[in-house]
Design a protein around this motif. Structure first.
Motif, short mmCIF file in Angstrom:
data_model
loop_
_atom_site.label_atom_id
_atom_site.label_comp_id
_atom_site.label_asym_id
_atom_site.label_seq_id
_atom_site.Cartn_x
_atom_site.Cartn_y
_atom_site.Cartn_z
N ALA A 1 -9.29 7.22 -8.73
CA ALA A 1 -8.27 7.93 -9.52
C ALA A 1 -8.62 7.92 -11.00
O ALA A 1 -8.54 8.94 -11.69
N ALA A 2 -9.02 6.76 -11.53
CA ALA A 2 -9.33 6.65 -12.95
C ALA A 2 -10.58 7.43 -13.32
O ALA A 2 -10.66 8.04 -14.39
N ALA B 1 -8.21 2.70 -6.94
CA ALA B 1 -7.92 2.78 -8.38
C ALA B 1 -9.08 3.39 -9.14
O ALA B 1 -8.88 4.23 -10.04
N LEU C 1 -3.96 2.81 -14.45
CA LEU C 1 -4.97 3.87 -14.36
C LEU C 1 -5.36 4.45 -15.72
O LEU C 1 -6.55 4.65 -15.99
N LEU D 1 -9.62 -5.68 -11.93
CA LEU D 1 -8.22 -5.27 -11.91
C LEU D 1 -7.30 -6.46 -12.12
O LEU D 1 -6.17 -6.30 -12.57
N THR E 1 -17.33 1.24 -7.62
CA THR E 1 -16.20 0.38 -7.26
C THR E 1 -16.56 -0.53 -6.10
O THR E 1 -17.37 -0.18 -5.24
N ALA F 1 0.02 -0.81 -9.82
CA ALA F 1 -1.34 -0.26 -9.91
C ALA F 1 -1.40 1.08 -10.64
O ALA F 1 -2.31 1.29 -11.47
N PRO F 2 -0.47 2.02 -10.39
CA PRO F 2 -0.57 3.30 -11.12
C PRO F 2 -0.50 3.14 -12.64
O PRO F 2 -1.06 3.96 -13.38
N LEU G 1 -7.65 1.96 -17.37
CA LEU G 1 -8.96 1.95 -16.73
C LEU G 1 -9.76 3.20 -17.13
O LEU G 1 -10.96 3.11 -17.42
N ALA G 2 -9.10 4.34 -17.15
CA ALA G 2 -9.79 5.57 -17.57
C ALA G 2 -10.27 5.46 -19.01
O ALA G 2 -11.37 5.95 -19.35
N ILE H 1 -9.62 10.99 -13.70
CA ILE H 1 -8.97 11.20 -14.99
C ILE H 1 -10.00 11.29 -16.10
O ILE H 1 -9.91 12.14 -17.00
#
Length: 388
Positions: free
Chosen positions: A108-109, A105, A80, A48, A97, A76-77, A83-84, A112
């Motif tokens: 969430a990714a 993070a 995402l 990250l 992770t 951070a949002p 990262l996805a 997605i």
């Protein structure tokens, strides 16, 4: 005659971590990735932050590394979707992770991208007044989300117990101890001689070492107060982030312990950790919180006896070849250090031999890599009766 079965497709794993600095989690990620058979598991690494210590090392070995350069936590949002995208383009079968910010993070990714996620926990306990309120709050948020990953991996039994105590309720727990590279961390009599000469010490100088960053969790004040109870001829080797001779906080701690600054060798961050470990007569860890203390196990692999505080799985690692004392107790820590240093040469040689043998038999890299691969296969194997 039937055709031979096609070889199994390698499992693609995207490893997401907060950063790639010099800490224990980062080293274990690198150890796992670099020692995996690419015919079985192929890894892509995402930081990250930046590439830190390990990014260049991993790239040089052909491991794809992506750095998302997160500017601050509030942004951070925004990373995402990126990262996805990395997860999709890597054709990830699993997202794993490391460290709490990456857990959030990555979860969430991965959602997605429509991929299963595993959390790899590295910590054990967050003492109030030492860890910040933000981290305390983040861990409790993650506890409420802990049923979302397909599995949560702890690197010690203590880490699993503590996370259970604060509300982690995963679908599946898996405890996979850290693996120690016993080819890299090994007895090295020449390193013992060379390091002493580089430091301007006689060949027979007694050297006690602690290779930990300057951090309240590592409790250097207790270490220094314990060291003050050792004979004047013993030297203390310190290395890690923040351990520089110009660091005023460390200088204050040395003075407060009543230790002659000339007895404390402050080397800062070093890339030759294995060499320094092999040069020691005794390794000591004074932490108030650990999960699986890598530096103790690495020293033992080098044939160095160790003393540590009763945190995490320290007692399991040391077994009957080291000494465990209560945290924040400089008298007990100093007494344990003196007891090992006072052993006669044959007894210390036998303790050294048994220390290495314990790490080789219980905490090898092949065992760790195999355990992760088996977990990946289990996660991707449809349950009995499933149509998928």
């Amino acid at each position: 005659m039937s055709a031979p079965p096609l070889p199994a497709k390698p499992i693609n794993v995207v490893q997401v971590i907060t950063g790639l600095g010099s800490g224990g989690a980062e080293r274990q990620l690198a150890t796992l990735v670099l020692n995996s058979d690419p015919n079985q598991v192929r890894h892509t690494v995402v930081s990250l932050l930046d590439e830190g210590v390990w990014g260049g090392v991993l790239r040089a070995r052909g491991i794809p590394v992506h750095c998302l350069s997160l500017a601050n936590k509030l942004a951070a949002p925004l990373i995402l979707p990126k990262l996805a995208k990395v997860i999709r383009e890597a054709q990830a079968d699993i997202v794993q992770t490391w460290l709490y910010h990456a857990d959030l993070a990555g979860l969430a990714a991965a959602k997605i991208a429509g991929r299963p996620v595993l959390w790899a926990l590295r910590g054990s306990r967050l003492p109030r007044g030492v860890s910040g309120w933000e981290q305390q709050a983040l861990v409790r948020v993650l506890a409420k989300m802990s049923s979302a990953p397909r599995a949560v991996i702890a690197n010690s039994n203590d880490a699993q117990r503590w996370h259970n105590s604060i509300g982690y309720r995963p679908r599946r727990w898996s405890v996979i101890p850290n693996g120690i590279d016993c080819d890299q961390f090994r007895p090295d009599p020449q390193a013992r001689i060379d390091v002493r000469r580089e430091l301007g010490l006689p060949d027979d100088a007694i050297l006690v070492g602690n290779l930990s960053r300057l951090d309240p969790l590592k409790d250097h004040p207790t270490l220094l107060a314990a060291f003050a109870r050792l004979p004047e001829g013993v030297r203390l080797l310190l290395a890690g982030d923040g351990i520089e001779s110009g660091n005023p906080l460390l200088s204050v701690q040395i003075a407060a312990a009543g230790v002659d600054p000339a007895r404390v060798l402050r080397l800062g961050r070093r890339s030759d950790v294995a060499r320094l470990q092999a040069a020691l007569d005794l390794a000591v860890l004074s932490s108030i919180s650990e999960s699986f203390p890598n530096v103790v196990a690495e020293a033992m692999a080098c044939g160095v006896p160790a003393v540590g505080t009763a945190v995490g799985d320290m007692a399991l690692i040391l077994g009957d070849v080291g000494m465990v004392v209560p945290p924040r107790d400089p008298v007990a820590l100093g007494a344990a250090m003196n007891r090992i240093l006072d052993l006669d040469p044959p007894a210390r040689a036998e303790l050294s031999r048994r220390a290495r043998a314990r790490i080789e038999s219980m905490f090898s890299v092949p065992a760790m890599v195999s355990a992760y691969r088996q977990l990946y296969e289990d996660i991707l194997t449809p349950p009995p009766g499933s149509r998928n």
